[in-house]
Design a protein around this motif. Structure first.
Motif, PDB file in Angstrom:
ATOM      1  N   ASP A   1       0.834  -1.206   0.000  1.00 25.01           N
ATOM      2  CA  ASP A   1       0.000   0.000   0.000  1.00 25.01           C
ATOM      3  C   ASP A   1       0.867   1.253   0.000  1.00 25.01           C
ATOM      4  N   THR A   2       1.908   1.242   0.825  1.00 27.56           N
ATOM      5  CA  THR A   2       2.795   2.397   0.912  1.00 27.56           C
ATOM      6  C   THR A   2       3.492   2.657  -0.403  1.00 27.56           C
ATOM      7  N   LEU A   3       4.098   1.629  -0.963  1.00 26.44           N
ATOM      8  CA  LEU A   3       4.846   1.787  -2.205  1.00 26.44           C
ATOM      9  C   LEU A   3       3.942   2.275  -3.336  1.00 26.44           C
ATOM     10  N   ARG A   4       2.749   1.704  -3.430  1.00 23.76           N
ATOM     11  CA  ARG A   4       1.817   2.099  -4.485  1.00 23.76           C
ATOM     12  C   ARG A   4       1.342   3.543  -4.280  1.00 23.76           C
ATOM     13  N   THR A   5       0.965   3.880  -3.054  1.00 23.54           N
ATOM     14  CA  THR A   5       0.414   5.202  -2.787  1.00 23.54           C
ATOM     15  C   THR A   5       1.457   6.294  -2.989  1.00 23.54           C
ATOM     16  N   VAL A   6       2.674   6.061  -2.486  1.00 25.10           N
ATOM     17  CA  VAL A   6       3.733   7.057  -2.646  1.00 25.10           C
ATOM     18  C   VAL A   6       4.084   7.244  -4.114  1.00 25.10           C
ATOM     19  N   ALA A   7       4.239   6.141  -4.828  1.00 26.63           N
ATOM     20  CA  ALA A   7       4.581   6.236  -6.248  1.00 26.63           C
ATOM     21  C   ALA A   7       3.505   6.982  -7.024  1.00 26.63           C
ATOM     22  N   THR A   8       2.246   6.760  -6.662  1.00 27.86           N
ATOM     23  CA  THR A   8       1.141   7.389  -7.388  1.00 27.86           C
ATOM     24  C   THR A   8       1.015   8.869  -7.049  1.00 27.86           C
ATOM     25  N   ARG A   9       1.134   9.210  -5.773  1.00 22.69           N
ATOM     26  CA  ARG A   9       0.914  10.599  -5.356  1.00 22.69           C
ATOM     27  C   ARG A   9       2.130  11.501  -5.573  1.00 22.69           C
ATOM     28  N   LEU A  10       3.334  10.955  -5.390  1.00 13.87           N
ATOM     29  CA  LEU A  10       4.535  11.784  -5.522  1.00 13.87           C
ATOM     30  C   LEU A  10       5.158  11.709  -6.907  1.00 13.87           C
ATOM     31  N   GLY A  11       4.923  10.608  -7.611  1.00 17.46           N
ATOM     32  CA  GLY A  11       5.451  10.490  -8.966  1.00 17.46           C
ATOM     33  C   GLY A  11       6.946  10.717  -9.034  1.00 17.46           C
ATOM     34  N   ALA A  12       7.364  11.529  -9.985  1.00 19.09           N
ATOM     35  CA  ALA A  12       8.793  11.756 -10.226  1.00 19.09           C
ATOM     36  C   ALA A  12       9.456  12.551  -9.103  1.00 19.09           C
ATOM     37  N   HIS A  13       8.676  13.137  -8.200  1.00 17.81           N
ATOM     38  CA  HIS A  13       9.269  13.879  -7.085  1.00 17.81           C
ATOM     39  C   HIS A  13       9.971  12.954  -6.096  1.00 17.81           C
ATOM     40  N   ALA A  14       9.597  11.684  -6.073  1.00 20.18           N
ATOM     41  CA  ALA A  14      10.193  10.727  -5.140  1.00 20.18           C
ATOM     42  C   ALA A  14      11.197   9.855  -5.873  1.00 20.18           C
ATOM     43  N   ARG A  15      12.462  10.102  -5.634  1.00 20.89           N
ATOM     44  CA  ARG A  15      13.500   9.316  -6.305  1.00 20.89           C
ATOM     45  C   ARG A  15      13.777   8.000  -5.584  1.00 20.89           C
ATOM     46  N   ARG A  16      13.273   7.887  -4.382  1.00 20.24           N
ATOM     47  CA  ARG A  16      13.400   6.648  -3.609  1.00 20.24           C
ATOM     48  C   ARG A  16      12.181   6.532  -2.699  1.00 20.24           C
ATOM     49  N   ILE A  17      11.756   5.298  -2.439  1.00 22.08           N
ATOM     50  CA  ILE A  17      10.525   5.084  -1.676  1.00 22.08           C
ATOM     51  C   ILE A  17      10.771   4.063  -0.575  1.00 22.08           C
ATOM     52  N   PRO A  18      10.437   4.399   0.681  1.00 22.57           N
ATOM     53  CA  PRO A  18      10.513   3.419   1.776  1.00 22.57           C
ATOM     54  C   PRO A  18       9.245   2.575   1.812  1.00 22.57           C
ATOM     55  N   ASP A  19       9.259   1.532   2.618  1.00 24.07           N
ATOM     56  CA  ASP A  19       8.086   0.648   2.687  1.00 24.07           C
ATOM     57  C   ASP A  19       7.097   1.049   3.768  1.00 24.07           C
ATOM     58  N   GLY A  20       7.336   2.168   4.446  1.00 23.62           N
ATOM     59  CA  GLY A  20       6.400   2.660   5.446  1.00 23.62           C
ATOM     60  C   GLY A  20       6.631   2.157   6.854  1.00 23.62           C
ATOM     61  N   GLU A  21       7.620   1.254   7.031  1.00 28.57           N
ATOM     62  CA  GLU A  21       7.923   0.692   8.355  1.00 28.57           C
ATOM     63  C   GLU A  21       6.674   0.113   9.006  1.00 28.57           C
ATOM     64  N   VAL A  22       6.050  -0.790   8.277  1.00 34.34           N
ATOM     65  CA  VAL A  22       4.804  -1.401   8.737  1.00 34.34           C
ATOM     66  C   VAL A  22       5.090  -2.545   9.709  1.00 34.34           C
ATOM     67  N   GLY A  23       4.028  -3.090  10.293  1.00 38.01           N
ATOM     68  CA  GLY A  23       4.159  -4.241  11.175  1.00 38.01           C
ATOM     69  C   GLY A  23       4.864  -3.899  12.472  1.00 38.01           C
ATOM     70  N   GLU A  24       5.783  -4.773  12.886  1.00 39.74           N
ATOM     71  CA  GLU A  24       6.440  -4.593  14.179  1.00 39.74           C
ATOM     72  C   GLU A  24       7.330  -3.362  14.236  1.00 39.74           C
ATOM     73  N   ARG A  25       7.675  -2.789  13.089  1.00 44.27           N
ATOM     74  CA  ARG A  25       8.536  -1.602  13.053  1.00 44.27           C
ATOM     75  C   ARG A  25       7.757  -0.304  13.238  1.00 44.27           C
ATOM     76  N   PHE A  26       6.450  -0.399  13.475  1.00 41.84           N
ATOM     77  CA  PHE A  26       5.593   0.779  13.591  1.00 41.84           C
ATOM     78  C   PHE A  26       6.144   1.778  14.606  1.00 41.84           C
ATOM     79  N   HIS A  27       6.658   1.288  15.717  1.00 47.92           N
ATOM     80  CA  HIS A  27       7.219   2.160  16.752  1.00 47.92           C
ATOM     81  C   HIS A  27       8.750   2.154  16.705  1.00 47.92           C
ATOM     82  N   TRP A  28       9.289   2.274  15.518  1.00 51.96           N
ATOM     83  CA  TRP A  28      10.721   2.399  15.251  1.00 51.96           C
ATOM     84  C   TRP A  28      11.493   1.234  15.849  1.00 51.96           C
ATOM     85  N   ILE A  29      12.282   1.444  16.917  1.00 50.69           N
ATOM     86  CA  ILE A  29      13.155   0.365  17.406  1.00 50.69           C
ATOM     87  C   ILE A  29      12.579  -0.407  18.593  1.00 50.69           C
ATOM     88  N   LEU A  30      11.355  -0.102  19.001  1.00 49.79           N
ATOM     89  CA  LEU A  30      10.829  -0.744  20.201  1.00 49.79           C
ATOM     90  C   LEU A  30      10.714  -2.261  20.059  1.00 49.79           C
TER      91      LEU A  30
END
Length: 363
Positions: free
Chosen positions: A27-56
């Motif tokens: 969802d993150t990759l698709r949404t970012v690519a669609t909304r930002l287009g060429a403005h985003a030269r690199r795309i993260p995966d949104g840190e979903v799942g257990e990474r939601f709270h960074w390093i916790l």
């Protein structure tokens, strides 16, 4: 009539720090690519799942290491994670500690499969890179190890981080990959911020009985991770003052410590830096805050992304902060970003924040 300061600042590129509040990596990759287009030269995966709270989520990785034991009998639960620190229990010498998988490589490789699939569908443009965030090892060691044992445990955890990187590098082609090393706890040490229990001090800090300047000590340790990234892979740094409950652990007086860290990273690294991202607080549209940026020793090819987008004041607020930056950085190209990842903000804010990047770049 005088030219606007913005006339002397070139804007290019939207940088996403990492966390994005969407349900899945796809969802993150698709949404970012669609909304930002060429403005985003690199795309993260949104840190979903257990990474939601960074390093916790790393607490369970420390708990699984032979030779480490939790302090206290009752869990200290924050956001569903037990934050009790660990100590050496004497059963294994510190140089014999061995961490298992930390989860970063597993998540990155799963998300990269989604990235490849979406690129094949034409959703993600060719030439866009897959961005993976790797926190400075200081963050997890500080959170999950008692102060007296941090110096002893750090090498084992750093080695585990490098193994995670090796696994990612072995699978994701260099031309597709961008690695971001994230420094946040590092700035708590630099500022002596109170993270609970008094001023934060690193064991190597000269002011706390160590033998290193705190900025240089943090930069050297982050650079050891970053130097593991080969030249064909893009490398960036996210310099951060925290984001707990969408607040910094301390408000920076100006960009002086951020500049000192960026310059120290340049000196410590044997390879080029692709980008540096740093925060601009919402109430800092004054030249005094950005004035130290004049001392940045970044190569002209290094992208500078200013985290000056805030949902509270949108394009107008960003324009004020950009106008201040232009008085210091006139003639330089800069990218725009939020101060930190926005994955822990309300989900209904996500689309508007992505659109804000485009609105500012195209205003």
């Amino acid at each position: 009539m005088h030219d606007s300061p913005l006339a002397h600042l070139t804007l290019r590129g939207a940088h996403l720090v990492g966390s994005v509040n969407l349900p899945t990596a796809r969802d993150t990759l698709r949404t970012v690519a669609t909304r930002l287009g060429a403005h985003a030269r690199r795309i993260p995966d949104g840190e979903v799942g257990e990474r939601f709270h960074w390093i916790l989520f790393q607490g369970t990785r420390f708990e699984a290491v032979d030779g480490l034991a939790r302090v206290g009998d009752e869990p200290v639960v924050v956001a569903g994670f037990d934050l009790r620190p660990h100590v050496l229990d004497g059963s294994v010498p510190a140089d014999g500690l061995r961490f298992g998988p930390l989860g970063y490589a597993e998540a990155a490789l799963a998300s990269y499969a989604d990235f490849v699939a979406l690129r094949a569908e034409g959703v993600i443009a060719r030439g866009t890179r897959f961005q993976v965030g790797i926190p400075s090892p200081l963050a997890a060691v500080t959170t999950f190890v008692a102060p007296a044992d941090r110096a002893a445990v750090y090498p084992a955890y750093e080695a585990a981080v490098l193994r995670e990187l090796d696994e990612i590098l072995a699978t994701v082609p260099a031309a597709d990959l961008a690695i971001q090393v994230e420094l946040a706890t590092d700035f708590a040490f630099v500022e002596g911020a109170n993270l609970g229990g008094g001023a934060a001090r690193a064991w190597f800090d000269r002011d706390a009985g160590g033998d290193e300047d705190v900025v240089l000590g943090c930069a050297r340790r982050a650079a050891r991770v970053a130097a593991h990234v080969p030249d064909g892979v893009e490398l960036g740094f996210h310099l951060c003052y925290g984001d707990v409950a969408e607040k910094h652990f301390v408000e920076p007086a100006d960009t002086g410590h951020l500049v000192a860290m960026a310059n120290a990273l340049v000196e410590a690294l044997p390879r080029p830096i692709t980008w540096v991202h740093l925060p601009v607080p919402i109430d800092r549209d004054d030249v005094a805050y950005v004035a130290p940026l004049a001392q940045l020793r970044l190569d002209e090819a290094t992208e500078l992304h200013l985290g000056l987008l805030h949902h509270e004041d949108g394009v107008e607020g960003a324009a004020r902060r950009l106008a201040a930056a232009a008085q210091v950085l006139g003639g330089r190209t800069v990218g725009v970003a939020t101060e930190c990842g926005f994955g822990r903000g309300p989900a209904e804010r996500t689309a508007a924040l992505l659109d804000l990047h485009v609105a500012v770049l195209e205003a």
